[in-house]
Design a protein around this motif. Structure first.
Motif, PDB file in Angstrom:
ATOM      1  N   PRO A 114       0.799  -1.237   0.000  1.00  0.00           N
ATOM      2  CA  PRO A 114       0.000   0.000   0.000  1.00  0.00           C
ATOM      3  C   PRO A 114       0.822   1.273   0.000  1.00  0.00           C
ATOM      4  O   PRO A 114       0.344   2.301  -0.474  1.00  0.00           O
ATOM      5  CB  PRO A 114      -0.835  -0.136   1.279  1.00  0.00           C
ATOM      6  CG  PRO A 114      -0.114  -1.130   2.129  1.00  0.00           C
ATOM      7  CD  PRO A 114       0.533  -2.083   1.179  1.00  0.00           C
ATOM      8  N   ALA A 115       2.056   1.218   0.491  1.00  0.00           N
ATOM      9  CA  ALA A 115       2.858   2.442   0.554  1.00  0.00           C
ATOM     10  C   ALA A 115       3.069   3.055  -0.824  1.00  0.00           C
ATOM     11  O   ALA A 115       3.235   4.265  -0.948  1.00  0.00           O
ATOM     12  CB  ALA A 115       4.211   2.150   1.210  1.00  0.00           C
ATOM     13  N   GLY A 116       3.047   2.236  -1.866  1.00  0.00           N
ATOM     14  CA  GLY A 116       3.252   2.752  -3.212  1.00  0.00           C
ATOM     15  C   GLY A 116       1.987   3.258  -3.873  1.00  0.00           C
ATOM     16  O   GLY A 116       2.046   3.800  -4.974  1.00  0.00           O
ATOM     17  N   TYR A 117       0.841   3.094  -3.214  1.00  0.00           N
ATOM     18  CA  TYR A 117      -0.440   3.434  -3.826  1.00  0.00           C
ATOM     19  C   TYR A 117      -1.328   4.316  -2.954  1.00  0.00           C
ATOM     20  O   TYR A 117      -1.916   5.281  -3.431  1.00  0.00           O
ATOM     21  CB  TYR A 117      -1.218   2.145  -4.137  1.00  0.00           C
ATOM     22  CG  TYR A 117      -0.690   1.357  -5.306  1.00  0.00           C
ATOM     23  CD1 TYR A 117      -1.263   1.477  -6.565  1.00  0.00           C
ATOM     24  CD2 TYR A 117       0.386   0.493  -5.153  1.00  0.00           C
ATOM     25  CE1 TYR A 117      -0.784   0.744  -7.644  1.00  0.00           C
ATOM     26  CE2 TYR A 117       0.875  -0.237  -6.226  1.00  0.00           C
ATOM     27  CZ  TYR A 117       0.286  -0.105  -7.468  1.00  0.00           C
ATOM     28  OH  TYR A 117       0.771  -0.822  -8.526  1.00  0.00           O
ATOM     29  N   ILE A 118      -1.456   3.951  -1.679  1.00  0.00           N
ATOM     30  CA  ILE A 118      -2.481   4.557  -0.835  1.00  0.00           C
ATOM     31  C   ILE A 118      -2.052   5.930  -0.336  1.00  0.00           C
ATOM     32  O   ILE A 118      -0.988   6.089   0.268  1.00  0.00           O
ATOM     33  CB  ILE A 118      -2.803   3.651   0.372  1.00  0.00           C
ATOM     34  CG1 ILE A 118      -3.188   2.236  -0.102  1.00  0.00           C
ATOM     35  CG2 ILE A 118      -3.913   4.244   1.219  1.00  0.00           C
ATOM     36  CD1 ILE A 118      -4.381   2.183  -1.025  1.00  0.00           C
ATOM     37  N   THR A 119      -2.886   6.929  -0.615  1.00  0.00           N
ATOM     38  CA  THR A 119      -2.682   8.284  -0.136  1.00  0.00           C
ATOM     39  C   THR A 119      -4.036   8.803   0.346  1.00  0.00           C
ATOM     40  O   THR A 119      -5.072   8.184   0.091  1.00  0.00           O
ATOM     41  CB  THR A 119      -2.155   9.201  -1.264  1.00  0.00           C
ATOM     42  OG1 THR A 119      -3.124   9.250  -2.322  1.00  0.00           O
ATOM     43  CG2 THR A 119      -0.827   8.688  -1.809  1.00  0.00           C
ATOM     44  N   PRO A 120      -4.065   9.938   1.041  1.00  0.00           N
ATOM     45  CA  PRO A 120      -5.351  10.451   1.519  1.00  0.00           C
ATOM     46  C   PRO A 120      -6.379  10.665   0.413  1.00  0.00           C
ATOM     47  O   PRO A 120      -7.569  10.441   0.614  1.00  0.00           O
ATOM     48  CB  PRO A 120      -4.967  11.780   2.186  1.00  0.00           C
ATOM     49  CG  PRO A 120      -3.571  11.550   2.659  1.00  0.00           C
ATOM     50  CD  PRO A 120      -2.922  10.714   1.592  1.00  0.00           C
ATOM     51  N   ASP A 121      -5.933  11.087  -0.769  1.00  0.00           N
ATOM     52  CA  ASP A 121      -6.886  11.323  -1.847  1.00  0.00           C
ATOM     53  C   ASP A 121      -7.048  10.119  -2.776  1.00  0.00           C
ATOM     54  O   ASP A 121      -7.881  10.139  -3.683  1.00  0.00           O
ATOM     55  CB  ASP A 121      -6.480  12.559  -2.668  1.00  0.00           C
ATOM     56  CG  ASP A 121      -5.093  12.423  -3.270  1.00  0.00           C
ATOM     57  OD1 ASP A 121      -4.269  11.674  -2.707  1.00  0.00           O
ATOM     58  OD2 ASP A 121      -4.818  13.076  -4.291  1.00  0.00           O
ATOM     59  N   ARG A 122      -6.260   9.068  -2.543  1.00  0.00           N
ATOM     60  CA  ARG A 122      -6.387   7.842  -3.324  1.00  0.00           C
ATOM     61  C   ARG A 122      -6.353   6.637  -2.389  1.00  0.00           C
ATOM     62  O   ARG A 122      -5.369   5.887  -2.334  1.00  0.00           O
ATOM     63  CB  ARG A 122      -5.282   7.737  -4.377  1.00  0.00           C
ATOM     64  CG  ARG A 122      -5.462   8.735  -5.517  1.00  0.00           C
ATOM     65  CD  ARG A 122      -4.348   8.647  -6.517  1.00  0.00           C
ATOM     66  NE  ARG A 122      -4.524   9.646  -7.569  1.00  0.00           N
ATOM     67  CZ  ARG A 122      -3.537  10.176  -8.271  1.00  0.00           C
ATOM     68  NH1 ARG A 122      -2.295   9.811  -8.042  1.00  0.00           N
ATOM     69  NH2 ARG A 122      -3.787  11.068  -9.206  1.00  0.00           N
ATOM     70  N   PRO A 123      -7.413   6.452  -1.617  1.00  0.00           N
ATOM     71  CA  PRO A 123      -7.492   5.295  -0.728  1.00  0.00           C
ATOM     72  C   PRO A 123      -7.706   4.016  -1.531  1.00  0.00           C
ATOM     73  O   PRO A 123      -7.815   4.037  -2.771  1.00  0.00           O
ATOM     74  CB  PRO A 123      -8.706   5.616   0.144  1.00  0.00           C
ATOM     75  CG  PRO A 123      -9.574   6.466  -0.737  1.00  0.00           C
ATOM     76  CD  PRO A 123      -8.631   7.286  -1.565  1.00  0.00           C
ATOM     77  N   ALA A 124      -7.785   2.897  -0.833  1.00  0.00           N
ATOM     78  CA  ALA A 124      -7.970   1.614  -1.514  1.00  0.00           C
ATOM     79  C   ALA A 124      -9.224   1.613  -2.384  1.00  0.00           C
ATOM     80  O   ALA A 124      -9.241   1.030  -3.472  1.00  0.00           O
ATOM     81  CB  ALA A 124      -8.036   0.489  -0.482  1.00  0.00           C
ATOM     82  N   SER A 125     -10.273   2.285  -1.925  1.00  0.00           N
ATOM     83  CA  SER A 125     -11.516   2.314  -2.706  1.00  0.00           C
ATOM     84  C   SER A 125     -11.293   2.951  -4.073  1.00  0.00           C
ATOM     85  O   SER A 125     -11.910   2.541  -5.070  1.00  0.00           O
ATOM     86  CB  SER A 125     -12.604   3.066  -1.937  1.00  0.00           C
ATOM     87  OG  SER A 125     -12.183   4.392  -1.636  1.00  0.00           O
ATOM     88  N   PHE A 126     -10.425   3.958  -4.147  1.00  0.00           N
ATOM     89  CA  PHE A 126     -10.116   4.595  -5.427  1.00  0.00           C
ATOM     90  C   PHE A 126      -9.523   3.584  -6.398  1.00  0.00           C
ATOM     91  O   PHE A 126      -9.907   3.519  -7.573  1.00  0.00           O
ATOM     92  CB  PHE A 126      -9.135   5.750  -5.220  1.00  0.00           C
ATOM     93  CG  PHE A 126      -8.494   6.252  -6.485  1.00  0.00           C
ATOM     94  CD1 PHE A 126      -9.120   7.213  -7.261  1.00  0.00           C
ATOM     95  CD2 PHE A 126      -7.265   5.743  -6.921  1.00  0.00           C
ATOM     96  CE1 PHE A 126      -8.540   7.667  -8.454  1.00  0.00           C
ATOM     97  CE2 PHE A 126      -6.679   6.190  -8.097  1.00  0.00           C
ATOM     98  CZ  PHE A 126      -7.315   7.155  -8.867  1.00  0.00           C
ATOM     99  N   TRP A 127      -8.576   2.785  -5.914  1.00  0.00           N
ATOM    100  CA  TRP A 127      -7.884   1.850  -6.794  1.00  0.00           C
ATOM    101  C   TRP A 127      -8.804   0.721  -7.248  1.00  0.00           C
ATOM    102  O   TRP A 127      -8.798   0.346  -8.427  1.00  0.00           O
ATOM    103  CB  TRP A 127      -6.640   1.308  -6.087  1.00  0.00           C
ATOM    104  CG  TRP A 127      -5.609   2.370  -5.906  1.00  0.00           C
ATOM    105  CD1 TRP A 127      -5.320   3.062  -4.763  1.00  0.00           C
ATOM    106  CD2 TRP A 127      -4.750   2.918  -6.921  1.00  0.00           C
ATOM    107  NE1 TRP A 127      -4.332   3.990  -4.994  1.00  0.00           N
ATOM    108  CE2 TRP A 127      -3.963   3.918  -6.299  1.00  0.00           C
ATOM    109  CE3 TRP A 127      -4.554   2.639  -8.267  1.00  0.00           C
ATOM    110  CZ2 TRP A 127      -3.010   4.647  -7.010  1.00  0.00           C
ATOM    111  CZ3 TRP A 127      -3.605   3.358  -8.972  1.00  0.00           C
ATOM    112  CH2 TRP A 127      -2.839   4.358  -8.343  1.00  0.00           C
TER     113      TRP A 127
END
Length: 331
Positions: free
Chosen positions: A241-254
């Protein structure tokens, strides 16, 4: 029992029901043909915990190995798969060479340590000259598919094509492996023509923001077919998740982005009539079994890669439904 507790239980129950529904739909679509991609439906241990956290967006999904593994662990011999399409990848990672009347279009550049062995030295084994590589389409900017791109730029002067978001990703990617110089930017629906062959590129974000999926016209004994190459498969944000998850791109975004792309590309291949599914991983499109089957194929027998339009669409249905199941698990 408090009202908020009841509401939480109902939400959890509805989330589980939705998850089960999507998994069942994916399983039905997978049948016996698409069991590898159906593994996306398996709940990762980190999926529920993949919440927004400070991270450097675009960090590569997998760490570079400490050194090149022994050749015996990854080398694969090149194979002529169709009249104009050749497998020139590794045991686990695919690269595809499209031969045209005016040169070669390569799809994916595997690792920097394997590109010379598999592509530069492999193409002559099937009667092709690597000096004729004119374009290299990188399905997405991870090392296992982009690692050899700079070698192809430097050695053969090939043009490298990537989604803009993944060119940006490479600029932020660490590690000592050689990165290609920014070159051509793929656009959605772009038609890439070389000689007598035209490939169509579609942006299908999800695995990365710049993932490219490609339609490739091929021939088998002169008979035309259309291959659809799905450019990125795994739900990497659940494992790294460190390479993807950010406050504006949570898991739901992906999950949502991936699902939308799979559904859209399924509609595209349905309209185009694609009857072959390809991947950049040999287990995902069953190349591990199809390549040996192709070697044993007798004249007049069915081609192992030609699975029919409905099966190609079912492959993408599995991807879509598993992404929806992952999204439902977050609730």
């Amino acid at each position: 029992m408090g009202a908020w507790v009841i509401a939480a239980l109902l939400l959890a129950q509805s989330g589980k029901e939705a998850t089960d529904t999507h998994v069942a739909a994916a399983k039905a679509a997978a049948g016996q043909e698409h069991t590898s991609i159906f593994r996306l439906c398996t709940a990762p241990a980190s999926a529920a915990a993949a919440t927004p956290a400070p991270a450097q967006r675009g960090q590569r999904a997998a760490a570079q190995p400490p050194g090149p593994p022994d050749r015996s662990q990854w080398h694969a011999e090149p194979v002529k798969v169709f009249d104009n399409l050749y497998f020139v990848g590794m045991t686990e990672y695919s690269a595809w060479a499209v031969n045209t009347s005016d040169g070669i279009i390569l799809i994916d550049a595997i690792y920097d340590y394997s590109i010379e062995d598999e592509v530069a030295n492999g193409l002559p084994k099937v009667g092709l000259d690597p000096k004729n590589i004119k374009y290299v389409i990188i399905s997405h900017g991870h090392i296992d598919h982009a690692g050899g791109a700079k070698f192809l730029q430097d050695r053969f002067g090939a043009h490298v094509i990537m989604g803009e978001a993944d060119w940006d990703l490479l600029e932020r990617t660490g590690g000592a492996w050689p990165k290609p110089r920014r070159d051509m930017i793929a656009t959605d629906g772009q038609r890439l023509t070389l000689g007598d062959t035209t490939l169509t590129l579609h942006l299908t974000p999800g695995h990365t923001l710049g993932t490219i999926s490609t339609l490739i016209p091929v021939k088998d004994g002169g008979r035309p077919h259309l291959a659809a190459l799905w450019g990125g498969t795994g739900f990497n944000w659940t494992r790294t998740p460190a390479g993807y998850i950010t406050p504006d791109r949570p898991a739901s975004f992906w999950f949502t982005t991936y699902s939308n792309s799979a559904e859209r590309f399924r509609d595209i291949v349905a309209r185009a009539g694609a009857d072959i599914i390809l991947s950049n991983h040999t287990n995902t499109d069953a190349s591990k079994t199809k390549l040996p089957a192709l070697a044993k194929r007798k004249p007049g027998e069915p081609h192992p890669y030609v699975i029919g339009a409905q099966s190609v669409q079912r492959f993408l249905t599995v991807a879509n439904e598993c992404a929806k199941a992952g999204l439902a698990r977050l609730n």
